[in-house]
Design a protein around this motif. Structure first.
Motif, PDB file in Angstrom:
ATOM      1  N   ASP A 548      85.311  60.259 -41.297  1.00 35.16           N
ATOM      2  CA  ASP A 548      85.982  60.067 -40.213  1.00 35.16           C
ATOM      3  C   ASP A 548      86.636  61.527 -39.954  1.00 35.16           C
ATOM      4  O   ASP A 548      86.553  62.081 -38.763  1.00 35.16           O
ATOM      5  CB  ASP A 548      87.027  59.218 -40.411  1.00 35.16           C
ATOM      6  CG  ASP A 548      88.276  59.084 -39.351  1.00 35.16           C
ATOM      7  OD1 ASP A 548      87.677  59.000 -38.025  1.00 35.16           O
ATOM      8  OD2 ASP A 548      89.325  59.213 -39.678  1.00 35.16           O
ATOM      9  N   LEU A 567      81.247  59.818 -36.945  1.00 39.43           N
ATOM     10  CA  LEU A 567      82.188  58.577 -36.538  1.00 39.43           C
ATOM     11  C   LEU A 567      81.606  57.278 -36.798  1.00 39.43           C
ATOM     12  O   LEU A 567      82.151  56.511 -37.196  1.00 39.43           O
ATOM     13  CB  LEU A 567      83.098  58.883 -35.307  1.00 39.43           C
ATOM     14  CG  LEU A 567      84.163  59.812 -35.182  1.00 39.43           C
ATOM     15  CD1 LEU A 567      84.621  60.242 -33.830  1.00 39.43           C
ATOM     16  CD2 LEU A 567      85.267  59.659 -36.502  1.00 39.43           C
ATOM     17  N   ILE A 579      89.542  54.718 -37.352  1.00 39.81           N
ATOM     18  CA  ILE A 579      88.385  55.248 -37.144  1.00 39.81           C
ATOM     19  C   ILE A 579      87.714  54.829 -35.638  1.00 39.81           C
ATOM     20  O   ILE A 579      87.096  55.781 -34.945  1.00 39.81           O
ATOM     21  CB  ILE A 579      87.236  54.915 -38.213  1.00 39.81           C
ATOM     22  CG1 ILE A 579      87.725  55.368 -39.407  1.00 39.81           C
ATOM     23  CG2 ILE A 579      85.914  55.513 -37.961  1.00 39.81           C
ATOM     24  CD1 ILE A 579      86.832  55.078 -40.557  1.00 39.81           C
ATOM     25  N   LEU A 583      86.616  57.231 -32.816  1.00 44.19           N
ATOM     26  CA  LEU A 583      85.398  57.030 -31.982  1.00 44.19           C
ATOM     27  C   LEU A 583      85.407  56.799 -30.571  1.00 44.19           C
ATOM     28  O   LEU A 583      84.825  57.189 -29.633  1.00 44.19           O
ATOM     29  CB  LEU A 583      84.541  56.092 -32.732  1.00 44.19           C
ATOM     30  CG  LEU A 583      83.182  55.581 -32.366  1.00 44.19           C
ATOM     31  CD1 LEU A 583      82.158  57.206 -32.067  1.00 44.19           C
ATOM     32  CD2 LEU A 583      82.432  54.636 -33.014  1.00 44.19           C
TER      33      LEU A 583
END
Length: 627
Positions: A548, A567, A579, A583
């Motif tokens: 990440d 990601l 995360i 993303l």
């Protein structure tokens, strides 16, 4: 294991027969990570094969001095002088003078030619940690009682632990020749040789023995085991393939073959297991091995299906039910997980012996093992996940002792703090009596985390800094002080602590990651941040938090396509809300807004009050409606 550490353990056995993620991650994910680790431990035997008992340990446990063989006793009466010398040797041993006891007993054994006295002399030598003396006595014992499995096994173990494999090989040949079950004896031989300090020589001896039994699958698996110990992975793989071609006829052999194949040739390993199950679908041992293999491959849904098959055959198997609970929890199926854990508790409680052992809560039991207490920990987390705090506290309250007790009290404090009862939570932490320094640190760090989570970061900083005065090189305290400094936006102090930790522990992946992420998150020194994160990734290549961080620094550097790839991989490894937020941001600025909203909604569903999600949406001026 070296001879110096193993010989006392051998003695203990013989003597018993006489006339041992980043601080920025949400605390709520801790138990799910524990579930994943426990599932990986279920798969561990599919990576590190179960070792059979060594030859010496497999010998008869009969309390008679000769083990399971007829003793060749001398035709001699026990006279007063002999009795006196025996008593002197025992008194010397009881007074801690085992070396003197050996001298007396060994001299008497040579004089009387009595194998029972030679056996006791061997024990005294082992008590004194005198490997050469033990070897002398064991040789005499074996010479006087050549048919004794115990004498042979003890001599073999001493020879192997002392690295004298040339002398051990003829004896191993004798043991194998006499064995009624060659497959079992070969597995035991490999276990004995694996204890040698000279792995290459042990492998060579096993290869010599393989030449005697080339058509027995277990012989090839024995070589595979020792080849792995010697770092010869290709040879281990080749021998496992040979064992597979010989069509293992027993469940244990099939499972072992797959275990050796799994790391380098998972498709072949699976073929061995599924091929066996086609011919014997009722083999619980092989199906269990297959389920563990699937966990090792992170195919959790397939593993659940295999465990369900096992449960159909063994409806009251608590280990299987517990495994299904872990799999359901890991797969985010809380209702199913709750049902399995409750069923596990009911069956365990119905077994009076198991229930009593669990209630005693011996400190030897590892935290997180398959106990009633660990099941209650998972039930508490499931209740907490759905914001049913009274039920979570009730489940934690059912843990009254044992290795999970401290964890339960820490979790109780966390729930109280998140319910607005910080003072009560801290009082409960202060009331705990740690059993050791590690538990004391754990309690203190939990209090610091609660202070940070409730916007008392300066108090958390002061608490940890005070503890560091007493323990200036404690890595957990150093890391926590650095993360608290970051929370206070004291990046200089945060960097100082992380570099101190890296100096103490150059292989600490989280220290590199924490510093790299902090720089990337502040959009400063990005090239350096990437180098730090890549170093962390080289140390822990499958850590979702580090991946990440890599995606985040790639995004900061303007490499959006690479960032999305990293990601997505991180989110696939662990569906952590933070995360998902990262993303979503990269997808949003890349024009993939529908995809971004999807991940943000998932994060909001899991943690409606997630601070990072709120801050990200506010910074991007995005409104998604109800999350």
């Amino acid at each position: 294991m070296t001879a110096g550490t193993a010989l006392p353990q051998l003695l203990a056995r013989l003597a018993s027969r006489r006339p041992s993620g980043l601080g920025r991650r949400n605390l709520g994910s801790a138990l799910r990570a524990c579930a994943a680790l426990t599932l990986l431990s279920l798969a561990a035997c599919a990576v590190a094969p179960t070792q059979p008992e060594p030859v010496a340990q497999a010998a008869s446990t009969d309390d008679s001095p000769a083990g399971n063989a007829q003793e060749n006793l001398p035709d001699r009466d026990l006279d007063a002088r002999t009795l006196y010398q025996l008593l002197i040797a025992e008194v010397l041993a009881q007074r801690g003078m085992s070396d003197a006891a050996f001298v007396a007993e060994f001299g008497l054994a040579k004089e009387t030619r009595d194998p029972r006295i030679a056996r006791r002399a061997t024990e005294f030598a082992l008590m004194a940690h005198q490997a050469n003396s033990a070897l002398q006595a064991a040789n005499l014992w074996h010479d006087l009682s050549p048919e004794s499995d115990e004498a042979s096994g003890t001599l073999l173990t001493i020879l192997v632990l002392s690295g004298q494999l040339g002398d051990a090989e003829p004896l191993l040949r004798e043991v194998l020749a006499k064995a009624s079950s060659k497959p079992i004896a070969l597995a035991q031989t490999a276990a004995t040789l694996s204890r040698s300090p000279n792995h290459e020589q042990a492998l060579l001896v096993m290869q010599h023995l393989l030449a005697l039994y080339p058509n027995i699958p277990e012989a090839h698996l024995a070589v595979a085991q020792l080849a792995l110990g010697a770092g010869r992975g290709e040879l281990a793989l080749a021998e496992a393939r040979t064992a597979a071609r010989l069509s293992p006829a027993t469940p244990g052999t099939a499972v072992l073959t797959a275990q050796y194949l799994q790391a380098s040739a998972p498709a072949e390993a699976e073929a061995v297991l599924t091929g066996f199950l086609k011919h014997d679908a009722k083999s619980v041992e092989v199906r269990m091995g297959y389920a563990r293999f699937l966990i090792g491959q992170k195919r959790y849904a397939d593993a659940s299906a295999q465990f369900e098959e096992i449960l159909h055959a063994r409806p009251h198997d608590t280990d299987t039910i517990y495994a299904l609970g872990l799999l359901a929890y890991q797969a985010d199926r809380p209702r199913d997980a709750e049902d399995y854990f409750k069923r596990f508790i009911a069956l365990k409680a119905a077994d009076d012996v198991a229930s009593d052992a669990d209630d005693e809560g011996t400190s030897d039991a590892p935290a997180g093992s398959r106990t009633i207490s660990s099941a209650y920990l998972y039930l508490a987390q499931i209740a907490e996940d759905r914001k049913d705090y009274p039920e979570a506290l009730a489940n934690l309250g059912r843990i009254s002792g044992g290795s999970d007790y401290v964890n339960a009290r820490l979790r109780r404090a966390i729930i109280l703090a998140h319910s607005g009862k910080l003072d009560q939570a801290r009082e409960e932490l202060h009331a705990l009596s740690p059993r050791n320094e590690r538990e004391g640190t754990q309690i203190l760090l939990t209090e610091a985390q609660l202070l940070r989570d409730t916007d008392h970061s300066q108090a958390a900083f002061d608490l940890v800094q005070t503890a560091l005065v007493e323990h200036p090189e404690d890595p957990d305290l150093i890391y926590d002080l650095g993360m608290t400094a970051e929370k206070l936006d004291r990046i200089d102090l945060m960097e100082e602590q992380m570099r101190k930790l890296i100096k103490l522990q150059p292989d600490n992946a989280q220290a590199y990651n924490a510093l790299g992420y902090s720089l990337a998150d502040r959009n400063i020194r990005l090239e350096e941040a990437r180098d730090l994160i890549e170093k962390a990734l080289s140390l822990a290549p499958d850590d979702a938090s580090i991946i990440d961080s890599l995606g985040w620094v790639q995004y900061r550097l303007g490499n959006n396509a690479q960032a999305i790839e990293s990601l997505q991989r991180a989110y696939g490894l662990r569906s952590d809300p933070e995360i998902a937020v990262h993303l979503g941001e990269v997808l949003w600025v890349s024009g993939r807004r529908a995809d971004a909203e999807k991940y943000w909604r998932e994060a909001g569903h899991k943690e409606p009050d997630n601070e990072v999600l709120r801050a990200t949406l506010a910074r991007l001026n995005v409104r998604i409606g109800s999350l």
